[in-house]
Scaffold this motif. Structure first.
Motif, PDB file in Angstrom:
ATOM      1  N   ALA A 160     104.976  17.163 -20.684  1.00 21.92           N
ATOM      2  CA  ALA A 160     104.450  18.436 -20.157  1.00 21.92           C
ATOM      3  C   ALA A 160     105.287  19.580 -20.744  1.00 21.92           C
ATOM      4  O   ALA A 160     104.835  20.804 -20.520  1.00 21.92           O
TER       5      ALA A 160
ATOM      6  N   ASP B 280      99.045  35.576 -18.477  1.00 26.38           N
ATOM      7  CA  ASP B 280      99.632  34.460 -19.056  1.00 26.38           C
ATOM      8  C   ASP B 280     100.978  33.877 -18.291  1.00 26.38           C
ATOM      9  O   ASP B 280     101.212  32.767 -17.921  1.00 26.38           O
TER      10      ASP B 280
ATOM     11  N   VAL C 152      96.252  33.901 -24.622  1.00 26.22           N
ATOM     12  CA  VAL C 152      96.681  34.602 -23.368  1.00 26.22           C
ATOM     13  C   VAL C 152      95.624  33.906 -22.268  1.00 26.22           C
ATOM     14  O   VAL C 152      94.319  33.971 -22.344  1.00 26.22           O
ATOM     15  N   GLY C 153      96.389  33.442 -21.285  1.00 28.05           N
ATOM     16  CA  GLY C 153      95.382  33.293 -20.051  1.00 28.05           C
ATOM     17  C   GLY C 153      94.639  34.223 -19.229  1.00 28.05           C
ATOM     18  O   GLY C 153      95.003  35.436 -19.342  1.00 28.05           O
ATOM     19  N   LEU C 154      93.669  33.941 -18.719  1.00 23.38           N
ATOM     20  CA  LEU C 154      92.839  34.905 -17.965  1.00 23.38           C
ATOM     21  C   LEU C 154      93.711  35.475 -16.702  1.00 23.38           C
ATOM     22  O   LEU C 154      94.450  34.593 -16.036  1.00 23.38           O
ATOM     23  N   PHE C 155      93.618  36.725 -16.575  1.00 25.85           N
ATOM     24  CA  PHE C 155      94.388  37.514 -15.381  1.00 25.85           C
ATOM     25  C   PHE C 155      96.152  37.018 -15.775  1.00 25.85           C
ATOM     26  O   PHE C 155      96.733  37.105 -14.627  1.00 25.85           O
TER      27      PHE C 155
ATOM     28  N   LYS D 236     106.840  27.713 -23.572  1.00 23.66           N
ATOM     29  CA  LYS D 236     107.235  28.122 -22.182  1.00 23.66           C
ATOM     30  C   LYS D 236     108.246  27.103 -21.973  1.00 23.66           C
ATOM     31  O   LYS D 236     108.080  26.103 -21.037  1.00 23.66           O
TER      32      LYS D 236
ATOM     33  N   ARG E  25     100.991  33.946 -15.099  1.00 20.26           N
ATOM     34  CA  ARG E  25     100.744  33.030 -13.880  1.00 20.26           C
ATOM     35  C   ARG E  25     100.446  31.652 -14.043  1.00 20.26           C
ATOM     36  O   ARG E  25     100.231  30.920 -13.356  1.00 20.26           O
ATOM     37  N   ASP E  26     100.558  31.014 -15.242  1.00 25.53           N
ATOM     38  CA  ASP E  26     100.403  29.804 -15.621  1.00 25.53           C
ATOM     39  C   ASP E  26     101.609  29.107 -15.523  1.00 25.53           C
ATOM     40  O   ASP E  26     102.486  28.541 -16.352  1.00 25.53           O
ATOM     41  N   VAL E  27     102.098  28.847 -14.191  1.00 23.82           N
ATOM     42  CA  VAL E  27     103.191  28.227 -13.700  1.00 23.82           C
ATOM     43  C   VAL E  27     102.995  27.012 -12.799  1.00 23.82           C
ATOM     44  O   VAL E  27     102.005  27.186 -11.965  1.00 23.82           O
ATOM     45  N   GLU E  28     103.830  26.417 -12.781  1.00 17.10           N
ATOM     46  CA  GLU E  28     103.787  24.740 -11.806  1.00 17.10           C
ATOM     47  C   GLU E  28     104.835  25.038 -10.741  1.00 17.10           C
ATOM     48  O   GLU E  28     105.891  25.650 -11.158  1.00 17.10           O
TER      49      GLU E  28
END
Lengths: 370, 370
Positions: free
Chosen positions: B37, B6, B1-4, B42, B8-11
């Motif tokens: 990529a 997961d 899980v990403g900090l703050f 995801k 929000r991990d988008v490009e």
């Protein structure tokens, strides 16, 4: 040959998100080069990372800069994206924006913008470092100094670049503690702040660290003790130090600056790059300089062709008043139809294009300096 | 899980080029899905194709429309890009643009815009048709009716869509003559205009054909005789006919309209799509509806979920004066800080978001209808 000229068979459009636009174009271009759309007869994408980086008169004005970078993207490149080493962070934020249609100047909340930037840096690095470890099959939590030969940052102003690298040292301490790895002796001063953050994603624990002066001083001291900034960051921050913030051009200019200064020793090394665009979206990604690269565009050739240091050395010094006058002319001209620039073209470089005029229908025409 | 978080991990970033922005996002998203990529955890890109499609009071105003389309892109999709079947055309043109910063209304040169569009259509189709023939290993110059089950166009207004398909019939005649293929009897009426164009790329030969009323009448008659528009184009033009021009959303809405109307019979067929954005850039690309597709998002499921015809049927009719008043309110509100919308939210659909206000720093807040 295509009807009306084969060189018109190109794809692509303007990509915008404050200082992140160029990075989005980079990632898209690389994906295209890897995709089935790539064709051997037309093997390159090109993007130009440029922006209007001006501030209204006041304390922020000197941080503005000027620069655009054209980047060619293709297969077998001298600089490559490291597979699997990429992490992004997006958030809806008003940290820097341009809502006034009649003006080029942004609205900036400096303090909020710094916290937004730091939060994005944290989120990206913690995910990026983990992924890089996985990609390399490394168990322990490696630090930035072990995983990367150079670190490139988006660079609004150099102090933020220094603070950003120092922040990565702090995050390395958090990662080591979270992984149960012995904290290296030179990182011990960071333990009091790193321990509460290790093993939690709670923003309430992390947020205070962005404005903690004690932590800032401690990371700065650790950086100075290990010589981190000088060794890992300075070369890749030099271009922005000399031209100011160029917004979406900055990270790309910094990569060029790194190549300019270190071309001879880049082969076989890796870099970590961090791109941030207000609004906000950020990506951290790994770069690889293959040791055995022999394509037409080597890092050495890029350095020789760009001659970045020489170009910057040949600039003409002007007093602040000259710049202020130019900005006033620009303000008066903004959005105008039936407009002819009043400025002299004496300073335009030979061979460069410049705006000749804007007609009554806002159509622009350009001329080229002999 | 990403900090703050997961999620929000988008490009990605905003892609702009008049009505071409959505297509650029589509092509980028597909390239991403094919690239290294892409990650299985995801697996989707999403883009929203939307625009402000309004004109100042006058004859163009009724062609404006309203609509945005969200498109999910991933591997093994029910609609796929046909490999190798793609051609683009770019040109520096002022056919439609928005240079007035204080207004949402464009400057349009209608006649010039039509010629720009036609030139781009010609350039794309001639290259696209050749590439599709090569990809399929076909020697003879196939016509659009042989290569495609359906044809989708960008749709500023329906007459241009009809003329565009008729133009492809003309180009098919040119291609047949250039390839030395016997012109089918139903295409014979086009010979007088097609012969001069066969085998030349000279703009001086092609340009007069864009405004030749005799040719326009002849292609229209050929189309009527072969039932081309009704069979190949009508279903994929229906959405725009009902909602007006939605600029960059139009082609995507038309694809959805095609799926809405033909879902049951699309499997195993192909379509040709043409996207045009003023300025200008255009791409023609082939679409494939795989016969054996069984992923989570089938064409049948998309049709059932979108319920496009039902949604459009449920619209409430309003008199032009109501629209004019809404436009006047919009004009007065444009670019304002410290602004609260004066319009009623009675007509906002349940669950939809709407603008609640703009504060003194131009920060927008939204609310959701219960």
């Amino acid at each position: 040959v295509g009807l009306f000229g084969d060189n018109r068979d190109v794809e692509g459009a303007t990509v915008m998100n404050a200082c992140y636009g160029g990075t989005a174009a980079l990632l898209s271009s690389v994906a295209w080069a890897e995709s089935s759309a790539w064709v051997a007869e037309k093997p390159y994408a090109i993007y130009v990372a440029g922006d209007v980086a001006v501030y209204e008169a006041g304390p922020a004005r000197p941080t503005g800069g000027c620069g655009a970078v054209a980047v060619l993207v293709g297969r077998d490149a001298p600089v490559q994206l490291l597979p699997g080493a990429r992490a992004s962070y997006a958030e809806d934020a008003y940290d820097f924006y341009k809502p006034v249609m009649g003006s080029e100047y942004p609205i900036v909340d400096g303090k909020d913008s710094q916290v937004c930037y730091a939060r994005a840096l944290d989120a990206c690095y913690m995910q990026y470092a983990r992924r890089l470890d996985v990609a390399d099959g490394v168990d322990a939590a490696r630090g930035i100094r072990e995983s990367s030969g150079h670190v490139l940052f988006h660079s609004p102003y150099n102090k933020l670049v220094q603070q950003s690298f120092q922040r990565l040292l702090f995050l390395d301490a958090v990662r080591a503690l979270a992984a149960g790895v012995t904290l290296p002796a030179d990182m011990e001063p960071l333990r009091p702040w790193a321990e509460p953050c290790a093993g939690t994603c709670d923003p309430a624990v992390w947020e205070p660290t962005y404005t903690d002066r004690g932590l800032a001083a401690a990371t700065k001291a650790v950086d100075a003790a290990v010589g981190g900034y000088d060794r890992y960051v300075a070369a890749g921050a030099s271009a922005s130090q000399r031209v100011g913030n160029t917004y979406t051009g900055a990270l790309h200019a910094n990569l060029l600056g790194l190549i300019d200064q270190k071309a001879g020793s880049l082969r076989g090394t890796r870099a970590t790059a961090f791109s941030y665009g207000s609004g906000l979206i950020a990506t951290m990604f790994g770069l690889d300089f293959p040791a055995d690269h022999s394509g037409p565009f080597t890092v050495e050739r890029i350095a020789e062709t760009a001659k970045l240091s020489c170009s910057l050395d040949s600039r003409v010094r002007a007093e602040p008043e000259v710049f202020s006058n130019a900005m006033r002319m620009r303000e008066a001209a903004y959005g105008k139809a039936s407009f002819s620039p009043a400025g002299s073209v004496a300073d335009v470089a030979p061979g460069a294009w410049y705006l000749e005029g804007v007609d009554g229908q806002w159509r622009r025409s350009y001329a080229r300096k002999a």
